[in-house]
Design an enzyme around this catalytic site. Structure first.
Site, mmCIF file in Angstrom:
data_model
loop_
_atom_site.group_PDB
_atom_site.id
_atom_site.type_symbol
_atom_site.label_atom_id
_atom_site.label_comp_id
_atom_site.label_asym_id
_atom_site.label_seq_id
_atom_site.Cartn_x
_atom_site.Cartn_y
_atom_site.Cartn_z
ATOM 1 N N HIS A 167 0.861 -1.192 0.000
ATOM 2 C CA HIS A 167 0.000 0.000 0.000
ATOM 3 C C HIS A 167 0.901 1.248 0.000
ATOM 4 O O HIS A 167 2.048 1.196 0.492
ATOM 5 C CB HIS A 167 -0.873 0.014 1.254
ATOM 6 C CG HIS A 167 -2.071 -0.881 1.164
ATOM 7 N ND1 HIS A 167 -3.189 -0.727 1.958
ATOM 8 C CD2 HIS A 167 -2.339 -1.933 0.359
ATOM 9 C CE1 HIS A 167 -4.076 -1.655 1.659
ATOM 10 N NE2 HIS A 167 -3.587 -2.405 0.694
ATOM 11 N N GLU A 226 0.964 3.920 1.810
ATOM 12 C CA GLU A 226 1.460 4.375 3.122
ATOM 13 C C GLU A 226 2.644 3.535 3.591
ATOM 14 O O GLU A 226 3.614 4.068 4.147
ATOM 15 C CB GLU A 226 0.356 4.293 4.184
ATOM 16 C CG GLU A 226 -0.866 5.148 3.905
ATOM 17 C CD GLU A 226 -1.966 4.372 3.183
ATOM 18 O OE1 GLU A 226 -1.656 3.589 2.250
ATOM 19 O OE2 GLU A 226 -3.147 4.550 3.539
ATOM 20 N N CYS A 265 -6.252 2.259 5.681
ATOM 21 C CA CYS A 265 -6.918 1.018 6.112
ATOM 22 C C CYS A 265 -6.346 0.606 7.480
ATOM 23 O O CYS A 265 -5.398 1.225 7.962
ATOM 24 C CB CYS A 265 -6.664 -0.078 5.070
ATOM 25 S SG CYS A 265 -5.005 -0.781 5.143
#
Lengths: 151, 151
Positions: free
Chosen positions: A53, A55, A83
């Protein structure tokens, strides 16, 4: 807020790179004292990795830049609300602040699906939401619309 | 349960490797059809990376082994109850089952501090807890006792 808009535009450029590779378009930066020290975009399909992801990629490069795991004094800028995995990573990395664009009702863990920063943990990053919200939501909407039209 | 004890002993060996490098001793494996396809141990200090938890390392190697991000049909074995980041990663990787040893009242996210698998997500891995619980708790207890004595 003006400077956060500038950083969010850079995160949107990373999200666009993701879209060009048929990845869900999310981009992220880590900033320290105004300088970009980490960056990432969603690469789940191309990297064949559930952890890729935006991040996590940005935190990974930021730790490599500073050569330490503790990102105290740093901020994460991301186009989409993190998330659970990414919100947990933000806590583990001790980031001071998270700035996000669009909310994510399906998996957003800073207030939408759940709020992981409300847990009785010893570290609670500050949250600023809704920076360039419309642009950050539209890039996702356009991506999924385009995918549907291709099918 | 017998076979989970065998895998947990392997995860404890990885945790011991972590302790030898002065890392908080946590070890993890990913299993598919009885075969170990991913492994990891906490390396936060040596890797200088907030993401280097045992579970993320194990998921990373498992994705590399299978060359896909979706770990359907796989189980994760870990000596300590996963934190929010790792519980979120387990959901994102679509693992079928998590088997853990010791509970973690401070950060455990499969029932202790919170239960991320209770969120209204579309994927809910099965959980088996308490496999070799005492050994998994003792390796942590001994590590922190030893650290305190060194100070």
């Amino acid at each position: 807020m003006d400077s956060y808009e500038t950083y969010m535009r850079q995160a949107l450029l990373l999200a666009r790179e993701a879209a060009n590779e048929l990845e869900v378009p999310v981009g992220a930066l880590v900033i320290k004292d105004g300088v970009v020290i980490g960056w990432g975009r969603n690469r789940r399909e191309t990297a064949a990795n559930a952890l890729a992801h935006a991040e996590l990629e940005a935190i990974h490069t930021a730790c490599a830049s500073l050569q330490r795991w503790r990102l105290t004094g740093c901020e994460l800028i991301v186009t989409l609300e993190p998330c659970p995995m990414c919100a947990g990573a933000i806590i583990n990395a001790r980031l001071d602040r998270v700035v996000f664009g669009a909310s994510d009702p399906k998996a957003g863990s800073l207030g939408s699906l759940t709020n992981l920063f409300a847990l009785p943990y010893n570290h609670k990053p500050q949250v600023i939401k809704g920076v360039l919200e419309q642009e950050c939501a539209e890039i996702l909407k356009d991506f999924f619309k385009c995918l549907r039209n291709k099918k």
